[in-house]
Design a protein around this motif. Structure first.
Motif, PDB file in Angstrom:
ATOM      1  N   GLN A 169      14.046   9.490  -8.511  1.00 52.63           N
ATOM      2  CA  GLN A 169      14.899   8.412  -8.006  1.00 52.63           C
ATOM      3  C   GLN A 169      14.066   7.236  -7.484  1.00 52.63           C
ATOM      4  OE1 GLN A 169      17.094  10.602  -5.061  1.00 52.63           O
ATOM      5  NE2 GLN A 169      18.703  11.224  -6.498  1.00 52.63           N
ATOM      6  N   LYS A 170      12.905   7.531  -6.929  1.00 55.90           N
ATOM      7  CA  LYS A 170      12.052   6.490  -6.369  1.00 55.90           C
ATOM      8  C   LYS A 170      11.106   5.878  -7.411  1.00 55.90           C
ATOM      9  CE  LYS A 170      12.188   8.458  -1.751  1.00 55.90           C
ATOM     10  NZ  LYS A 170      12.818   7.361  -1.040  1.00 55.90           N
ATOM     11  N   GLY A 171      11.162   6.362  -8.648  1.00 59.69           N
ATOM     12  CA  GLY A 171      10.330   5.804  -9.701  1.00 59.69           C
ATOM     13  C   GLY A 171       8.910   6.326  -9.730  1.00 59.69           C
ATOM     14  N   LEU A 172       8.668   7.431  -9.058  1.00 60.98           N
ATOM     15  CA  LEU A 172       7.320   8.001  -9.015  1.00 60.98           C
ATOM     16  C   LEU A 172       7.031   8.920 -10.191  1.00 60.98           C
ATOM     17  CD1 LEU A 172       7.182   8.694  -5.192  1.00 60.98           C
ATOM     18  CD2 LEU A 172       5.852   6.992  -6.442  1.00 60.98           C
ATOM     19  N   VAL A 173       8.074   9.414 -10.848  1.00 57.36           N
ATOM     20  CA  VAL A 173       7.927  10.228 -12.058  1.00 57.36           C
ATOM     21  C   VAL A 173       8.940   9.733 -13.074  1.00 57.36           C
ATOM     22  CG1 VAL A 173       7.088  12.283 -10.832  1.00 57.36           C
ATOM     23  CG2 VAL A 173       9.517  12.037 -11.292  1.00 57.36           C
ATOM     24  N   ASP A 174       8.621   9.936 -14.354  1.00 52.26           N
ATOM     25  CA  ASP A 174       9.505   9.463 -15.419  1.00 52.26           C
ATOM     26  C   ASP A 174      10.623  10.447 -15.722  1.00 52.26           C
ATOM     27  OD1 ASP A 174       7.988   7.140 -15.778  1.00 52.26           O
ATOM     28  OD2 ASP A 174       6.558   8.233 -17.022  1.00 52.26           O
TER      29      ASP A 174
ATOM     30  N   PHE B 256      -5.202   4.258  -3.141  1.00 53.84           N
ATOM     31  CA  PHE B 256      -4.131   5.101  -3.699  1.00 53.84           C
ATOM     32  C   PHE B 256      -2.940   4.233  -4.104  1.00 53.84           C
ATOM     33  CE2 PHE B 256      -0.121   7.324  -2.690  1.00 53.84           C
ATOM     34  CZ  PHE B 256      -0.146   8.297  -3.668  1.00 53.84           C
ATOM     35  N   LYS B 257      -2.516   3.355  -3.210  1.00 58.46           N
ATOM     36  CA  LYS B 257      -1.374   2.489  -3.511  1.00 58.46           C
ATOM     37  C   LYS B 257      -1.680   1.575  -4.694  1.00 58.46           C
ATOM     38  CE  LYS B 257      -0.975   1.006   0.757  1.00 58.46           C
ATOM     39  NZ  LYS B 257      -0.495   0.320   1.977  1.00 58.46           N
ATOM     40  N   ASP B 258      -2.883   1.034  -4.749  1.00 57.45           N
ATOM     41  CA  ASP B 258      -3.278   0.185  -5.878  1.00 57.45           C
ATOM     42  C   ASP B 258      -3.213   0.954  -7.185  1.00 57.45           C
ATOM     43  OD1 ASP B 258      -3.700  -1.898  -4.109  1.00 57.45           O
ATOM     44  OD2 ASP B 258      -5.896  -1.736  -4.131  1.00 57.45           O
ATOM     45  N   HIS B 259      -3.643   2.201  -7.157  1.00 60.04           N
ATOM     46  CA  HIS B 259      -3.611   3.049  -8.348  1.00 60.04           C
ATOM     47  C   HIS B 259      -2.171   3.293  -8.802  1.00 60.04           C
ATOM     48  CE1 HIS B 259      -4.913   6.132 -11.179  1.00 60.04           C
ATOM     49  NE2 HIS B 259      -3.972   6.912 -10.686  1.00 60.04           N
ATOM     50  N   ILE B 260      -1.292   3.549  -7.865  1.00 61.64           N
ATOM     51  CA  ILE B 260       0.117   3.784  -8.190  1.00 61.64           C
ATOM     52  C   ILE B 260       0.718   2.523  -8.824  1.00 61.64           C
ATOM     53  CG2 ILE B 260       2.431   4.257  -7.247  1.00 61.64           C
ATOM     54  CD1 ILE B 260       0.567   6.694  -7.257  1.00 61.64           C
ATOM     55  N   VAL B 261       0.486   1.367  -8.215  1.00 59.70           N
ATOM     56  CA  VAL B 261       1.055   0.117  -8.733  1.00 59.70           C
ATOM     57  C   VAL B 261       0.475  -0.216 -10.108  1.00 59.70           C
ATOM     58  CG1 VAL B 261       1.141  -2.388  -8.352  1.00 59.70           C
ATOM     59  CG2 VAL B 261       1.667  -0.825  -6.483  1.00 59.70           C
ATOM     60  N   LEU B 262      -0.810   0.067 -10.313  1.00 64.67           N
ATOM     61  CA  LEU B 262      -1.438  -0.176 -11.612  1.00 64.67           C
ATOM     62  C   LEU B 262      -0.745   0.617 -12.715  1.00 64.67           C
ATOM     63  CD1 LEU B 262      -3.849  -1.468 -13.161  1.00 64.67           C
ATOM     64  CD2 LEU B 262      -5.121   0.623 -12.653  1.00 64.67           C
ATOM     65  N   ASN B 263      -0.375   1.865 -12.405  1.00 65.05           N
ATOM     66  CA  ASN B 263       0.242   2.731 -13.407  1.00 65.05           C
ATOM     67  C   ASN B 263       1.768   2.718 -13.375  1.00 65.05           C
ATOM     68  OD1 ASN B 263      -2.092   4.226 -14.774  1.00 65.05           O
ATOM     69  ND2 ASN B 263      -2.619   4.262 -12.598  1.00 65.05           N
ATOM     70  N   ARG B 264       2.327   2.160 -12.327  1.00 65.16           N
ATOM     71  CA  ARG B 264       3.788   2.040 -12.214  1.00 65.16           C
ATOM     72  C   ARG B 264       4.115   0.660 -11.654  1.00 65.16           C
ATOM     73  NH1 ARG B 264       6.474   6.374 -13.489  1.00 65.16           N
ATOM     74  NH2 ARG B 264       5.310   8.282 -13.663  1.00 65.16           N
ATOM     75  N   PRO B 265       3.966  -0.377 -12.484  1.00 65.62           N
ATOM     76  CA  PRO B 265       4.153  -1.758 -12.017  1.00 65.62           C
ATOM     77  C   PRO B 265       5.528  -2.022 -11.401  1.00 65.62           C
ATOM     78  CG  PRO B 265       3.402  -1.718 -14.315  1.00 65.62           C
ATOM     79  CD  PRO B 265       3.614  -0.303 -13.889  1.00 65.62           C
ATOM     80  N   GLN B 266       6.532  -1.241 -11.809  1.00 60.58           N
ATOM     81  CA  GLN B 266       7.876  -1.433 -11.256  1.00 60.58           C
ATOM     82  C   GLN B 266       7.924  -1.162  -9.749  1.00 60.58           C
ATOM     83  OE1 GLN B 266       6.914   1.108 -13.207  1.00 60.58           O
ATOM     84  NE2 GLN B 266       8.002   2.996 -12.715  1.00 60.58           N
ATOM     85  N   LEU B 267       6.907  -0.508  -9.201  1.00 69.50           N
ATOM     86  CA  LEU B 267       6.890  -0.195  -7.765  1.00 69.50           C
ATOM     87  C   LEU B 267       6.180  -1.266  -6.932  1.00 69.50           C
ATOM     88  CD1 LEU B 267       6.122   3.640  -7.869  1.00 69.50           C
ATOM     89  CD2 LEU B 267       8.308   2.511  -7.453  1.00 69.50           C
ATOM     90  N   LYS B 268       5.626  -2.286  -7.588  1.00 64.67           N
ATOM     91  CA  LYS B 268       4.823  -3.296  -6.884  1.00 64.67           C
ATOM     92  C   LYS B 268       5.548  -3.898  -5.680  1.00 64.67           C
ATOM     93  CE  LYS B 268       1.881  -7.253  -7.578  1.00 64.67           C
ATOM     94  NZ  LYS B 268       1.255  -8.145  -8.535  1.00 64.67           N
ATOM     95  N   GLY B 269       6.812  -4.217  -5.832  1.00 63.55           N
ATOM     96  CA  GLY B 269       7.561  -4.861  -4.749  1.00 63.55           C
ATOM     97  C   GLY B 269       7.911  -3.953  -3.588  1.00 63.55           C
ATOM     98  N   HIS B 270       7.873  -2.654  -3.810  1.00 66.15           N
ATOM     99  CA  HIS B 270       8.256  -1.745  -2.724  1.00 66.15           C
ATOM    100  C   HIS B 270       7.332  -0.527  -2.622  1.00 66.15           C
ATOM    101  CE1 HIS B 270      10.699  -0.508  -6.203  1.00 66.15           C
ATOM    102  NE2 HIS B 270      10.642   0.713  -5.725  1.00 66.15           N
ATOM    103  N   ILE B 271       6.051  -0.735  -2.856  1.00 65.23           N
ATOM    104  CA  ILE B 271       5.080   0.372  -2.748  1.00 65.23           C
ATOM    105  C   ILE B 271       5.027   0.931  -1.331  1.00 65.23           C
ATOM    106  CG2 ILE B 271       3.086  -1.149  -2.371  1.00 65.23           C
ATOM    107  CD1 ILE B 271       3.098   2.198  -4.314  1.00 65.23           C
TER     108      ILE B 271
END
Length: 149
Positions: free
Chosen positions: A85-90, A54-69
């Motif tokens: 605010q957390k960058g999970l939705v645009d 799940f986390k890998d999928h999120i980072v793949l589609n939202r690279p800006q979250l890689k450092g703080h997944i």
């Protein structure tokens, strides 16, 4: 994950269940089977594997979250504003606003459930119940049995 288990309750009342599977880890935890440390360990491992995917999928589609997944994948549920605010939705919008925003690029089709046409202007199940009531009433009157009234 919550897995209710009634194995001990059943055993207490001398009710035995048999869980038959093919494969060592087919049923690591279930409602009826015995809960073992090995089964709990395997179940936890599988949950962790799904969480990593799940986390890998999120980072793949939202690279800006890689450092703080790890901060946003704790299992918490977020309200829309928090997720943004957390960058999970645009962006946040209603479904009507969304469909309006894509309507120039896509054909929007409205699907509606079609009301079933009635073959008869009355409901047959109502007629059947009325007929049953009439039959029972007739039977009671004919029998004149006060216990049936």
């Amino acid at each position: 994950s919550i897995v209710p288990n009634v194995h001990e309750l059943l055993e207490k009342h001398d009710i035995h269940t048999h869980v038959i599977t093919a494969g060592k880890y087919k049923r690591t935890l279930d409602v009826l089977g015995e809960v073992t440390e090995e089964g709990k360990k395997k179940f936890k491992e599988e949950l962790e594997e799904v969480h990593v995917a799940f986390k890998d999928h999120i980072v793949l589609n939202r690279p800006q979250l890689k450092g703080h997944i790890e901060e946003v994948s704790t299992g918490e549920a977020y309200l829309a504003v928090q997720a943004k605010q957390k960058g999970l939705v645009d962006e946040i919008k209603t479904s009507d606003e969304y469909f309006g925003s894509i309507s120039s690029a896509y054909d929007i089709i409205l699907l509606q459930e079609k009301e079933k046409k009635k073959i008869f202007p009355f409901d047959l199940s109502d007629m059947a119940l009325a007929g049953l009531r009439t039959s029972l009433t007739s039977a009671i009157i004919k029998n004149k049995n006060p216990m049936l009234v």
